[in-house]
Design a protein around this motif. Structure first.
Motif, short mmCIF file in Angstrom:
data_model
loop_
_atom_site.label_atom_id
_atom_site.label_comp_id
_atom_site.label_asym_id
_atom_site.label_seq_id
_atom_site.Cartn_x
_atom_site.Cartn_y
_atom_site.Cartn_z
N UNK A 28 0.87 -1.18 0.00
CA UNK A 28 0.00 0.00 0.00
C UNK A 28 0.91 1.23 0.00
N UNK A 29 0.57 2.24 -0.80
CA UNK A 29 1.37 3.46 -0.82
C UNK A 29 0.47 4.69 -0.82
N UNK A 44 1.50 7.73 -10.98
CA UNK A 44 0.98 6.97 -12.12
C UNK A 44 1.45 5.51 -12.08
N UNK A 45 2.74 5.31 -11.84
CA UNK A 45 3.25 3.94 -11.84
C UNK A 45 2.78 3.20 -10.58
N UNK A 46 2.62 3.92 -9.48
CA UNK A 46 2.05 3.28 -8.28
C UNK A 46 0.63 2.80 -8.57
N UNK A 47 -0.16 3.63 -9.23
CA UNK A 47 -1.53 3.24 -9.59
C UNK A 47 -1.52 2.07 -10.57
N UNK A 52 -6.07 0.35 -6.53
CA UNK A 52 -6.65 1.14 -5.46
C UNK A 52 -5.85 1.09 -4.16
N UNK A 53 -4.77 0.34 -4.15
CA UNK A 53 -3.89 0.35 -2.98
C UNK A 53 -2.90 1.52 -3.05
N UNK A 124 -1.39 1.01 6.87
CA UNK A 124 0.03 1.24 7.11
C UNK A 124 0.80 1.50 5.82
N UNK A 125 0.22 2.28 4.93
CA UNK A 125 0.82 2.54 3.63
C UNK A 125 2.17 3.24 3.76
#
Length: 275
Positions: A28-29, A44-47, A52-53, A124-125
């Motif tokens: 999660x971030x 963008x790359x996290x998505x 949705x995390x 706990x992102x």
């Protein structure tokens, strides 16, 4: 996964895969997201990797120009990612409003004070930011505040420069790949000059007017009540066209400035950091 629309070098492709791997390894971030090209790439790359995390979070205060907040919203919607706004209160902190040379430390400390509980509630992102390799060699007191808060900087950690960020964003088809750097409005005041909501609003309104006149790269430096306008060197002649010059002076005086000048050197980012 975002489809690559333009060719990249073998090295650039490797960098992109390493960034993807870094983000895919997280559960999660939360991304400290200003809408600038750097934090937008991380978001963008996290998505892309986490769906949705991944949550993009924008700190909102009078130091953020309204048009930049609008752009951050639009870009998050274009990406299709979760986006949250949080109000920050740096204007209640004398270590910010007195405008010392480490003002950015107080600003980022306040931002991450608000991001920490949001990240905790998001399973706990891990909090990420858009600091890149080039930023490490610049005057960036806010980086220390982020590190103290446990924030990770994937671009810097992977050695990704601003030029590479723009190349990757261009290749992935992000419309903002060439978006100019936009430091917060507090950077328009010389160190030691107090910062207030009123002064930030005055500068923001002046720059908004110039942007409406098709000057997409602009700084209105505020020295007391004197405005010093910076645009790229190749646009100075446009700004000094008689009719526009008169409107510029009229508009800035109406906002509360008492004098208006144009910096003939042109726009130079970080000019007030000169010794």
């Amino acid at each position: 996964m975002f489809r690559q629309l333009e060719a990249l070098s073998e090295l650039e492709c490797d960098v992109l895969e390493r960034l993807r791997d870094f983000l895919a390894a997280q559960k999660h971030v939360c991304v400290a997201y200003s809408g600038g090209v750097d934090s937008s790439l991380v978001a963008a790359i996290a998505h892309e990797q986490l769906g949705d995390q991944a949550l993009a979070i924008t700190g909102v205060s009078p130091s953020l120009a309204p048009h930049l907040l609008l752009e951050a919203r639009q870009q998050a919607a274009w990406l299709g990612m979760r986006h949250q706004e949080v109000s920050t209160l740096e204007l209640e902190d004398p270590s910010y409003t007195s405008n010392p040379q480490d003002r950015c430390y107080a600003c980022k400390r306040e931002l991450h004070r608000h991001l920490a509980p949001i990240a905790a509630e998001a399973n706990g992102a891990l909090v990420l930011d858009g600091v890149n390799q080039d930023d490490l060699g610049d005057h960036r007191p806010g980086i220390a505040a982020a590190k103290e808060a446990g924030v990770r900087s994937p671009l810097a950690e992977l050695g990704i420069t601003k030029a590479t960020v723009r190349r990757l964003s261009w290749a992935l088809g992000f419309p903002w790949w060439d978006k100019p750097a936009q430091p917060c409005l507090a950077s328009r005041f010389p160190y030691g000059e107090a910062i207030s909501s009123e002064r930030l609003q005055r500068v923001g309104q002046a720059e908004a007017w110039l942007i409406d006149q098709d000057f997409d790269q602009v700084r209105v430096r505020s020295h007391g009540l004197a405005a010093r306008v910076e645009v790229p060197e190749d646009r100075i002649a446009d700004l000094l066209q008689p009719s526009l010059r008169r409107e510029l002076v009229k508009t800035l005086l109406s906002l509360g400035f008492t004098s208006v000048s144009v910096d003939v050197e042109g726009l130079v980012s970080g000019k007030l950091n000169r010794g």
